[in-house]
Design an enzyme around this catalytic site. Sequence first.
Site, PDB file in Angstrom:
ATOM      1  N   ARG A  47       1.928  28.195   4.996  1.00 14.91           N
ATOM      2  CA  ARG A  47       3.318  27.846   5.329  1.00 14.91           C
ATOM      3  C   ARG A  47       3.816  26.693   4.467  1.00 14.91           C
ATOM      4  NH1 ARG A  47       4.118  24.703   9.396  1.00 14.91           N
ATOM      5  NH2 ARG A  47       2.680  25.753  10.813  1.00 14.91           N
ATOM      6  N   TYR A 103      31.188  33.282   1.712  1.00 16.37           N
ATOM      7  CA  TYR A 103      30.412  34.470   2.088  1.00 16.37           C
ATOM      8  C   TYR A 103      30.414  34.599   3.617  1.00 16.37           C
ATOM      9  CZ  TYR A 103      26.258  37.282   3.027  1.00 16.37           C
ATOM     10  OH  TYR A 103      25.393  38.222   3.523  1.00 16.37           O
ATOM     11  N   ASP A 175      26.854  27.444  -3.865  1.00 13.84           N
ATOM     12  CA  ASP A 175      26.204  28.757  -3.758  1.00 13.84           C
ATOM     13  C   ASP A 175      26.450  29.470  -5.088  1.00 13.84           C
ATOM     14  OD1 ASP A 175      25.525  31.422  -3.327  1.00 13.84           O
ATOM     15  OD2 ASP A 175      26.153  31.403  -1.228  1.00 13.84           O
ATOM     16  N   LYS A 200      19.832  38.961  -4.699  1.00 15.86           N
ATOM     17  CA  LYS A 200      20.853  39.556  -5.574  1.00 15.86           C
ATOM     18  C   LYS A 200      20.366  39.549  -7.023  1.00 15.86           C
ATOM     19  CE  LYS A 200      22.889  39.535  -1.560  1.00 15.86           C
ATOM     20  NZ  LYS A 200      23.799  38.480  -1.132  1.00 15.86           N
TER      21      LYS A 200
HETATM   22  C1  PLP Z   1      24.008  37.766   0.015  1.00 18.00           C
HETATM   23  C2  PLP Z   1      24.572  36.411  -0.061  1.00 18.00           C
HETATM   24  C3  PLP Z   1      24.107  35.390   0.783  1.00 18.00           C
HETATM   25  C4  PLP Z   1      23.068  35.629   1.869  1.00 18.00           C
HETATM   26  O1  PLP Z   1      21.836  35.947   1.344  1.00 18.00           O
HETATM   27  P1  PLP Z   1      20.717  36.833   2.126  1.00 18.00           P
HETATM   28  O2  PLP Z   1      19.594  36.830   1.147  1.00 18.00           O
HETATM   29  O3  PLP Z   1      21.322  38.176   2.383  1.00 18.00           O
HETATM   30  O4  PLP Z   1      20.408  36.125   3.393  1.00 18.00           O
HETATM   31  C5  PLP Z   1      24.647  34.126   0.628  1.00 18.00           C
HETATM   32  N1  PLP Z   1      25.610  33.886  -0.285  1.00 18.00           N
HETATM   33  C6  PLP Z   1      26.097  34.840  -1.102  1.00 18.00           C
HETATM   34  C7  PLP Z   1      27.166  34.505  -2.077  1.00 18.00           C
HETATM   35  C8  PLP Z   1      25.600  36.137  -1.016  1.00 18.00           C
HETATM   36  O5  PLP Z   1      26.084  37.092  -1.819  1.00 18.00           O
END
Ligand code: PLP
Length: 381
Positions: A47, A103, A175, A200
């Site tokens: 962990r 988001y 982000d 992504k």
């Molecule tokens: C998909 C996404 C998230 C969340 O990520 P997860 O891996 O699905 O929890 C946060 N910010 C943006 C801009 C995203 O496209």
Amino acid sequence: MRFETQAIHADHVSDPATGAVTPPIQLSTTFEREPDGSYPHGYVYIRTENPNRIALERLLATLESGAEGAAEAAAFASGSAASAAVFQSLAPGDHVLAPSDVYHGTARQLRSVFAPWGLELDFVDMSDLSAVEAALRPTTRLLWVETPSNPLLKISDIAALCALAHRVGATVACDNTWATPAAQRPFELGADLVVHSTTKYLGGHSDTLGGVVIARAGDQRFTRIREIQGTLGAVLAPFDCWLTLRGARTLAYRMRGHTEHAQTVAAFLAAHPAVAAVHYPGLPSHPGHAVARRQMSLFGGMLSLQVQGGAREALAVAGAARVFTRATSLGGVESLIEHRASVEGPDSHTPQNLLRLSVGLEHPDDLIADLDQALAALSRD
Ligand SMILES: *Cc1c(COP(=O)(O)O)cnc(C)c1O
């Protein structure tokens, strides 16, 4: 070393036990102590530390830090868990300023988890600097930036937002999921924290969920985020670390391909009579184009279009697509098409005639031919 070389060579050493050129996946949950009680390799328990996770964290910190020097990263089980760790580093009563089109999962965790927990929230249009200035309070501890935004691809000026936030002593978290460090380096523009959903573009193949928080070396808030990672335990599993690291090695080349294809698709859509609007920062007509040119080296692979008509017409176009797959998410090699309003549900502010495209790495001629035949569905009914 340049970005492309770092992506392949940062922390890359052949496995000392076997000479294997690609790293082994280390699944062990626990590590042996010496008779004197020490841990000679530095690993104690999965962990808090795992070799695959440390390798991934080092690579992502290197890629994001750019000209800014040393950085540190903490990998989480999802992008959402990474965002949550940033919010958990705040104290009840702290004020958070987030974009009105943040988001939707981030907005949801802020409203449904962190508001009851005591964070004060405001959502503003981050492309409007005077609105941001007016919404900042002496108690603002965090400004959350997300650019380009989802799904309207609005651009906000990271450097200008950092200057405003730092005046009241707030941390700026960016982000950077959509742009990736191949296209945009928030640290060079003044941001304090960078957050990614590695699900992504960093993973890049739609086969692994993950997230990361990155900070400049020595950042105080990051020390707390690292503690949250280890004590709350929403860590990324070894196999997901391995897949994400493998994906990140080719990020630079994938982002060039995604951008080139998105630019071509955007130009095609902008000239199509069945399309009412195209939102892509690489188009000179985009309201954020000038800021995007200044702060991004590539405009990325995401775009949205609004078809002539409403939800029915948009769904008909998505329904007729053959190469684009109807699915949520983004950043994989395959092109995706999505009617955002349906996914976001009844509280969505997204226009009903909007379709979001994650433009993939197929040949752009095939992508354009597919959209052309799908848009023809509108003149068929
Ligand atoms: C998909 C996404 C998230 C969340 O990520 P997860 O891996 O699905 O929890 C946060 N910010 C943006 C801009 C995203 O496209």
